[in-house]
Design a protein around this motif. Structure first.
Motif, PDB file in Angstrom:
ATOM      1  N   ILE A   1     -28.215  54.085  95.721  1.00 53.34           N
ATOM      2  CA  ILE A   1     -29.102  54.227  96.875  1.00 53.34           C
ATOM      3  C   ILE A   1     -30.299  53.297  96.670  1.00 53.34           C
ATOM      4  O   ILE A   1     -30.995  53.385  95.661  1.00 53.34           O
ATOM      5  CB  ILE A   1     -29.604  55.678  97.030  1.00 53.34           C
ATOM      6  N   SER A   2     -30.537  52.414  97.652  1.00 54.18           N
ATOM      7  CA  SER A   2     -31.625  51.452  97.494  1.00 54.18           C
ATOM      8  C   SER A   2     -32.033  50.882  98.849  1.00 54.18           C
ATOM      9  O   SER A   2     -31.331  51.048  99.843  1.00 54.18           O
ATOM     10  CB  SER A   2     -31.173  50.301  96.595  1.00 54.18           C
ATOM     11  N   GLN A   3     -33.195  50.213  98.855  1.00 56.79           N
ATOM     12  CA  GLN A   3     -33.520  49.337  99.978  1.00 56.79           C
ATOM     13  C   GLN A   3     -32.615  48.116  99.897  1.00 56.79           C
ATOM     14  O   GLN A   3     -32.218  47.698  98.795  1.00 56.79           O
ATOM     15  CB  GLN A   3     -34.970  48.838  99.870  1.00 56.79           C
ATOM     16  N   PRO A   4     -32.313  47.490 101.042  1.00 55.01           N
ATOM     17  CA  PRO A   4     -31.693  46.166 100.961  1.00 55.01           C
ATOM     18  C   PRO A   4     -32.598  45.210 100.187  1.00 55.01           C
ATOM     19  O   PRO A   4     -33.814  45.367 100.173  1.00 55.01           O
ATOM     20  CB  PRO A   4     -31.577  45.747 102.437  1.00 55.01           C
ATOM     21  N   ARG A   5     -32.004  44.230  99.527  1.00 52.31           N
ATOM     22  CA  ARG A   5     -32.713  43.204  98.766  1.00 52.31           C
ATOM     23  C   ARG A   5     -33.409  43.774  97.530  1.00 52.31           C
ATOM     24  O   ARG A   5     -34.449  43.302  97.128  1.00 52.31           O
ATOM     25  CB  ARG A   5     -33.734  42.447  99.632  1.00 52.31           C
ATOM     26  N   SER A   6     -32.805  44.807  96.950  1.00 51.61           N
ATOM     27  CA  SER A   6     -33.398  45.435  95.760  1.00 51.61           C
ATOM     28  C   SER A   6     -32.584  45.201  94.495  1.00 51.61           C
ATOM     29  O   SER A   6     -32.876  45.794  93.461  1.00 51.61           O
ATOM     30  CB  SER A   6     -33.559  46.947  95.986  1.00 51.61           C
TER      31      SER A   6
ATOM     32  N   LYS B   1     -22.488  61.403  91.488  1.00 54.22           N
ATOM     33  CA  LYS B   1     -23.542  60.743  90.718  1.00 54.22           C
ATOM     34  C   LYS B   1     -24.377  59.869  91.659  1.00 54.22           C
ATOM     35  O   LYS B   1     -23.828  59.110  92.454  1.00 54.22           O
ATOM     36  CB  LYS B   1     -22.934  59.876  89.612  1.00 54.22           C
ATOM     37  N   PHE B   2     -25.700  59.965  91.532  1.00 56.27           N
ATOM     38  CA  PHE B   2     -26.608  59.180  92.363  1.00 56.27           C
ATOM     39  C   PHE B   2     -27.476  58.301  91.465  1.00 56.27           C
ATOM     40  O   PHE B   2     -28.182  58.811  90.587  1.00 56.27           O
ATOM     41  CB  PHE B   2     -27.494  60.088  93.207  1.00 56.27           C
ATOM     42  N   ILE B   3     -27.408  56.997  91.706  1.00 59.28           N
ATOM     43  CA  ILE B   3     -28.272  56.044  91.015  1.00 59.28           C
ATOM     44  C   ILE B   3     -29.244  55.480  92.059  1.00 59.28           C
ATOM     45  O   ILE B   3     -28.835  54.797  92.999  1.00 59.28           O
ATOM     46  CB  ILE B   3     -27.473  54.897  90.374  1.00 59.28           C
TER      47      ILE B   3
END
Length: 321
Positions: free
Chosen positions: A10-15, A122-124
């Protein structure tokens, strides 16, 4: 397939999620595909939204949930059906591997639903300096065209909604791991050891990777730097300085950071990041600069004064340039 065999990044784009995906995918226990986007359409069949298309999805969700509620526990039964369908689709991909990794940056919109449906997954969570994210989207997706960038509603969500929802998700999902992009680059072994322990991998993650098969030249994967390197490199840590190359872009980036500070974002020292940006001197000066809010808001939401100010500043800027 068991939900415990699922990994979500799980992240923002461009991360840096594509980099992390390749590192994980290089481990024999983990298999992945270029951005599946699988869960977004499934969850948005019942999640309220303001998406526009050939039909009104808001009314579709309203009516579909009403239809489900006509049956006892109808919504819960439907969510279980979604879960089984999703696991069946993932099972087609996992083969003999221990995990299937789903890396889809826009999943920040559905973090709570993913946690609800797959509590054992699992969540990273991957986070990055917001100034670097701002600059990377501006450069990679819009080639420096800040006016078009700030008219894009989904990119505005990427800038402002994503950090908020990700921070809430980190608090909500106790059995998860949070990695900073900067640690992935500068303290790679420590960051990968943290993930390896979290996933209980027999063979620890290694920093080296190689693009394989479906990932090579994929339109669904950011290959801006992946095909140039075979391990994390530090050349992108301060690459925002190449993009924030005018006083206008610096003004926009400062406005962005100050809004984030007001929103209470806490997993980065925004004061220190702001100071770095204040101290930085772009090589191109603009006599006239336009504030972020004037470029970001739809014109129908601006006051008459703001609208006139915006148009005058744009005209002056173009003439002086």
């Amino acid at each position: 397939m068991k939900e415990s065999s699922l990994i979500f990044i799980i992240s923002q784009p461009r991360s840096g999620s594509s980099l992390l995906q390749q590192i994980l995918h290089s481990n024999e226990a983990i298999v992945s595909s270029p951005e599946p986007w699988q869960m977004l359409p499934l969850i948005y069949t019942y999640k309220k939204n303001s998406i526009t298309s050939a039909y009104n999805p808001y009314f579709a969700v309203e009516n579909f949930t009403r239809y489900l509620e006509e049956t006892e526990n109808g919504i819960e039964k439907y969510k279980n059906t979604v879960k089984q369908l999703a696991l069946n689709l993932y099972e087609d991909k996992i083969g003999n591997h221990q995990y299937f990794l789903d890396k889809t940056p826009r999943y920040y919109h559905i973090i709570n639903e993913l946690i609800e449906i797959f509590p054992k997954a699992k969540f990273i969570f991957l986070v990055r300096n917001p100034l670097a994210v701002f600059a990377s989207i501006l450069d990679y997706n819009f080639k420096g065209d800040y006016k078009t960038f700030l008219k894009s509603e989904d990119r505005i969500d990427d800038l402002f909604l994503a950090p908020k929802l990700i921070e809430e998700g980190i608090r909500a999902k106790q059995n998860s791991v949070t990695i900073k992009y900067e640690d992935l680059i500068n303290n790679t072994e420590e960051a990968l050891s943290k993930i390896s322990n979290y996933l209980a991998l027999d063979t620890p993650l290694q920093m080296n990777y190689q693009l394989q098969g479906k990932f090579t030249n994929s339109l669904h994967l950011d290959t801006k730097s992946l095909d140039k390197h075979s391990k994390p490199v530090d050349s992108y840590i301060t690459s925002w300085k190449k993009t924030i190359n005018t006083t206008q872009k610096k003004k926009l980036a400062l406005d962005y950071l100050r809004i984030l500070k007001g929103n209470g974002s806490s997993y980065y020292d925004l004061e220190a990041i702001e100071k770095d940006l204040i101290d930085y001197v772009p090589n191109k000066k603009k006599i006239v600069t336009i504030p972020l809010d004037l470029l970001m808001k739809k014109e129908e939401n601006l006051s008459i004064f703001q609208l006139i100010k915006k148009r005058v500043l744009i005209k002056l800027q173009s003439k002086i340039s």
